[in-house]
Design a protein around this motif. Structure first.
Motif, PDB file in Angstrom:
ATOM      1  N   GLY A 234       0.830  -1.197   0.000  1.00 53.26           N
ATOM      2  CA  GLY A 234       0.000   0.000   0.000  1.00 53.26           C
ATOM      3  C   GLY A 234       0.863   1.245   0.000  1.00 53.26           C
ATOM      4  N   GLY A 235       0.285   2.350   0.426  1.00 56.88           N
ATOM      5  CA  GLY A 235       0.984   3.628   0.410  1.00 56.88           C
ATOM      6  C   GLY A 235       2.248   3.648   1.244  1.00 56.88           C
ATOM      7  N   PHE A 236       2.295   2.832   2.311  1.00 52.31           N
ATOM      8  CA  PHE A 236       3.492   2.757   3.153  1.00 52.31           C
ATOM      9  C   PHE A 236       4.702   2.348   2.323  1.00 52.31           C
ATOM     10  N   GLN A 237       4.517   1.356   1.446  1.00 49.07           N
ATOM     11  CA  GLN A 237       5.638   0.868   0.641  1.00 49.07           C
ATOM     12  C   GLN A 237       6.115   1.919  -0.353  1.00 49.07           C
ATOM     13  N   PHE A 238       5.195   2.752  -0.853  1.00 46.61           N
ATOM     14  CA  PHE A 238       5.590   3.826  -1.759  1.00 46.61           C
ATOM     15  C   PHE A 238       6.528   4.798  -1.039  1.00 46.61           C
ATOM     16  N   SER A 239       6.138   5.182   0.174  1.00 46.02           N
ATOM     17  CA  SER A 239       6.976   6.108   0.952  1.00 46.02           C
ATOM     18  C   SER A 239       8.290   5.450   1.353  1.00 46.02           C
ATOM     19  N   ASN A 240       8.226   4.169   1.682  1.00 47.47           N
ATOM     20  CA  ASN A 240       9.441   3.459   2.089  1.00 47.47           C
ATOM     21  C   ASN A 240      10.446   3.391   0.947  1.00 47.47           C
ATOM     22  N   ASP A 241       9.963   3.236  -0.283  1.00 47.66           N
ATOM     23  CA  ASP A 241      10.865   3.223  -1.439  1.00 47.66           C
ATOM     24  C   ASP A 241      11.594   4.558  -1.574  1.00 47.66           C
ATOM     25  N   LEU A 242      10.871   5.649  -1.359  1.00 44.48           N
ATOM     26  CA  LEU A 242      11.508   6.970  -1.417  1.00 44.48           C
ATOM     27  C   LEU A 242      12.529   7.124  -0.298  1.00 44.48           C
ATOM     28  N   SER A 243      12.199   6.604   0.873  1.00 50.05           N
ATOM     29  CA  SER A 243      13.116   6.678   2.006  1.00 50.05           C
ATOM     30  C   SER A 243      14.431   5.985   1.700  1.00 50.05           C
ATOM     31  N   ILE A 244      14.345   4.819   1.077  1.00 49.30           N
ATOM     32  CA  ILE A 244      15.548   4.055   0.743  1.00 49.30           C
ATOM     33  C   ILE A 244      16.308   4.697  -0.411  1.00 49.30           C
ATOM     34  N   ALA A 245      15.565   5.119  -1.428  1.00 52.54           N
ATOM     35  CA  ALA A 245      16.214   5.658  -2.630  1.00 52.54           C
ATOM     36  C   ALA A 245      17.011   6.922  -2.345  1.00 52.54           C
ATOM     37  N   PHE A 246      16.499   7.762  -1.445  1.00 53.59           N
ATOM     38  CA  PHE A 246      17.154   9.058  -1.204  1.00 53.59           C
ATOM     39  C   PHE A 246      17.733   9.181   0.200  1.00 53.59           C
ATOM     40  N   ALA A 247      17.785   8.047   0.927  1.00 55.41           N
ATOM     41  CA  ALA A 247      18.413   8.002   2.254  1.00 55.41           C
ATOM     42  C   ALA A 247      17.848   9.061   3.197  1.00 55.41           C
ATOM     43  N   ILE A 248      16.513   9.146   3.238  1.00 56.72           N
ATOM     44  CA  ILE A 248      15.852  10.075   4.149  1.00 56.72           C
ATOM     45  C   ILE A 248      14.959   9.290   5.097  1.00 56.72           C
ATOM     46  N   ASP A 249      14.601   9.908   6.230  1.00 59.85           N
ATOM     47  CA  ASP A 249      13.749   9.197   7.176  1.00 59.85           C
ATOM     48  C   ASP A 249      12.339   9.047   6.596  1.00 59.85           C
ATOM     49  N   PHE A 250      11.563   8.120   7.179  1.00 58.39           N
ATOM     50  CA  PHE A 250      10.255   7.784   6.605  1.00 58.39           C
ATOM     51  C   PHE A 250       9.305   8.973   6.605  1.00 58.39           C
ATOM     52  N   ASP A 251       9.270   9.737   7.684  1.00 61.11           N
ATOM     53  CA  ASP A 251       8.353  10.883   7.743  1.00 61.11           C
ATOM     54  C   ASP A 251       8.652  11.886   6.631  1.00 61.11           C
ATOM     55  N   SER A 252       9.938  12.119   6.374  1.00 58.35           N
ATOM     56  CA  SER A 252      10.314  13.034   5.293  1.00 58.35           C
ATOM     57  C   SER A 252       9.911  12.456   3.940  1.00 58.35           C
ATOM     58  N   ALA A 253      10.050  11.127   3.798  1.00 55.20           N
ATOM     59  CA  ALA A 253       9.660  10.473   2.545  1.00 55.20           C
ATOM     60  C   ALA A 253       8.152  10.567   2.324  1.00 55.20           C
ATOM     61  N   GLU A 254       7.392  10.409   3.393  1.00 56.81           N
ATOM     62  CA  GLU A 254       5.932  10.521   3.290  1.00 56.81           C
ATOM     63  C   GLU A 254       5.536  11.931   2.845  1.00 56.81           C
ATOM     64  N   GLN A 255       6.163  12.937   3.440  1.00 57.12           N
ATOM     65  CA  GLN A 255       5.860  14.315   3.054  1.00 57.12           C
ATOM     66  C   GLN A 255       6.299  14.598   1.633  1.00 57.12           C
ATOM     67  N   LEU A 256       7.427  14.020   1.227  1.00 52.78           N
ATOM     68  CA  LEU A 256       7.916  14.178  -0.144  1.00 52.78           C
ATOM     69  C   LEU A 256       6.901  13.602  -1.131  1.00 52.78           C
ATOM     70  N   LYS A 257       6.346  12.454  -0.802  1.00 55.71           N
ATOM     71  CA  LYS A 257       5.338  11.821  -1.669  1.00 55.71           C
ATOM     72  C   LYS A 257       4.087  12.689  -1.778  1.00 55.71           C
ATOM     73  N   ILE A 258       3.636  13.207  -0.646  1.00 55.10           N
ATOM     74  CA  ILE A 258       2.408  14.006  -0.628  1.00 55.10           C
ATOM     75  C   ILE A 258       2.578  15.311  -1.410  1.00 55.10           C
ATOM     76  N   GLU A 259       3.729  15.976  -1.233  1.00 59.44           N
ATOM     77  CA  GLU A 259       3.914  17.303  -1.824  1.00 59.44           C
ATOM     78  C   GLU A 259       4.414  17.263  -3.265  1.00 59.44           C
ATOM     79  N   HIS A 260       5.235  16.249  -3.597  1.00 61.25           N
ATOM     80  CA  HIS A 260       5.876  16.256  -4.918  1.00 61.25           C
ATOM     81  C   HIS A 260       5.722  14.938  -5.669  1.00 61.25           C
TER      82      HIS A 260
END
Length: 434
Positions: A234-260
């Motif tokens: 689900g959406g968690f895995q989408f954010s987790n992929d961003l977290s891994i790809a750009f070496a950022i924490d999960f909360d930042s990845a979630e916000q990155l997904k929502i905003e951009h």
């Protein structure tokens, strides 16, 4: 005890717990009397991973919804999902006396009992038995045999089971929050009840609810469910992929997904740059929106391939499912439907919950289809009961809601709306006009 027909639904998701208090009016329409959404961090892929955290979130959500409606909650319908949920269609002979006679209500009850009489593994529990059609003396496709004459009666049903251990874990988490579980409702059924139209149920449609930790699937044809499944993505895995790809924490990845975030990087400009702060680097990292989109496109394509595999069941080969209805917060990702149209080559649409009056501004949204559906499914399919007691709390004043002589608000209060708006991610806030 209050005489009104109140039902309480709890959707316990990977990112949030949503409690809805629904009330059936005299005209049989269903309205929201109270609603609450609080963050939840104790679920993983639809299953309990931290019971204390889940119980705490449920307790907070139930208390807030109860205060919003001015009632005391005694019992609830709890939504259930997870990869342990399995389904099958089966025929069963309905035992009845010899000779040609009319089908009665007792025969219909016996049919449901016969459909559910099956050998289950030690760790499996029967959750739902949903009659699809009947056969009378070999005549198939009868939807309602009541009053028809036959010598032999068979029933085809959709049967859903789940893991006893996983069900018990969720049941205990709810019970520990101080409320009794009246029934558990499998969420693919609930979401479908909230978003599918009558035509879609008849002509054939696939419902896909992309939640925080799972994607729930329900296939309908001829007015009945023919297939249900759950994918642990689900959406968690989408954010987790961003977290891994750009070496950022999960909360930042979630916000990155929502905003951009976008699942269509080819439509994103290379010049739109975003500055990140990776945990593995001392210096900031500048990336483009297209780079974010490439990561999300790959995850979206993978999810759709998994859905395609779930739809390649033999019993679905002749089912006309030329339309797919998406709902859930994960399906709101920019470009998501474009990829779906390309991969599935079918009609697609994004659906919001239907059938509940008085949903507060900001909650008539795909993210709340499961919670709304749990309430509606219980109202329509489970025995009449009242989930609330006499007024215990004082409802917050509402500028838009009114009260009837029972003292229950007909729309969620201003207090609950303020809390909901405060919890919604930025994109949802903008949609809600805040």
């Amino acid at each position: 005890m209050m005489q009104d027909d109140f039902r309480v639904a709890i959707d316990i998701g990977t990112t949030k717990v949503c409690t809805i208090i629904a009330r059936k009016r005299a005209d049989h329409r269903v309205e929201v009397a109270g609603i609450s959404i609080v963050p939840c961090s104790g679920m993983s892929k639809g299953m309990v991973s931290d019971s204390a955290a889940v119980t705490s979130a449920i307790k907070e959500s139930v208390a807030a919804a109860a205060a919003d409606a001015g009632v005391e909650i005694d019992r609830v319908y709890a939504g259930l999902t997870g990869s342990h949920v399995e389904s099958k269609n089966r025929w069963a002979n309905v035992p009845r006396s010899d000779g040609m006679r009319a089908v009665t209500d007792l025969d219909i009850s016996a049919a449901k009992k016969a459909a559910g009489s099956m050998d289950l593994a030690d760790d499996r529990r029967l959750l739902h038995v949903i009659p699809r059609s009947y056969a009378l003396d070999g005549l198939h496709g009868v939807r309602n045999p009541l009053g028809m004459h036959t010598g032999e009666l068979h029933v085809e049903s959709h049967v859903i089971t789940g893991s006893i251990s996983k069900i018990t874990e969720l049941h205990n988490a709810v019970s520990d929050a101080g409320v009794q579980v009246s029934s558990m409702v499998v969420e693919p059924l609930a979401s479908a009840d909230a978003v599918l139209t009558a035509d879609e149920r008849e002509e054939g449609a696939v419902l896909i609810d992309v939640g925080g930790g799972t994607s729930d699937i329900a296939v309908y044809h001829d007015g009945a469910v023919v297939h249900t499944a759950v994918i642990p993505v689900g959406g968690f895995q989408f954010s987790n992929d961003l977290s891994i790809a750009f070496a950022i924490d999960f909360d930042s990845a979630e916000q990155l997904k929502i905003e951009h975030g976008t699942a269509a990087p080819e439509l994103a400009g290379m010049k739109e740059e975003i500055t990140l702060h990776p945990t593995t680097m001392e210096q900031p990292l500048t990336i483009s929106k297209r780079e974010i989109g490439q990561v999300l496109k790959e995850r979206t394509s993978e999810l759709f391939r998994m859905i395609q595999l779930k739809l390649e069941e033999p019993h679905l080969a002749d089912i006309p499912t030329d339309r797919i209805v998406f709902t859930g917060g994960g399906a709101k990702l920019d470009g998501f439907l474009n990829i779906a149209k390309y991969i599935f080559q079918r009609k697609v649409r994004l659906a919001t919950p239907r059938g509940l009056d008085g949903m507060p501004e900001g909650t008539n949204d795909p993210s709340y289809s499961a919670a709304a559906g749990i309430a509606l499914w219980g109202m329509r399919n489970l025995p009449a009961e009242n989930h609330v007691g006499e007024r215990k709390y004082t409802a917050a004043p509402s500028s838009s809601g009114t009260s009837d002589d029972s003292g229950a608000t007909t729309k969620a209060s201003a207090g609950a709306l303020s809390m909901i708006r405060g919890w919604l991610p930025k994109r949802e806030k903008e949609t809600a006009g805040t």
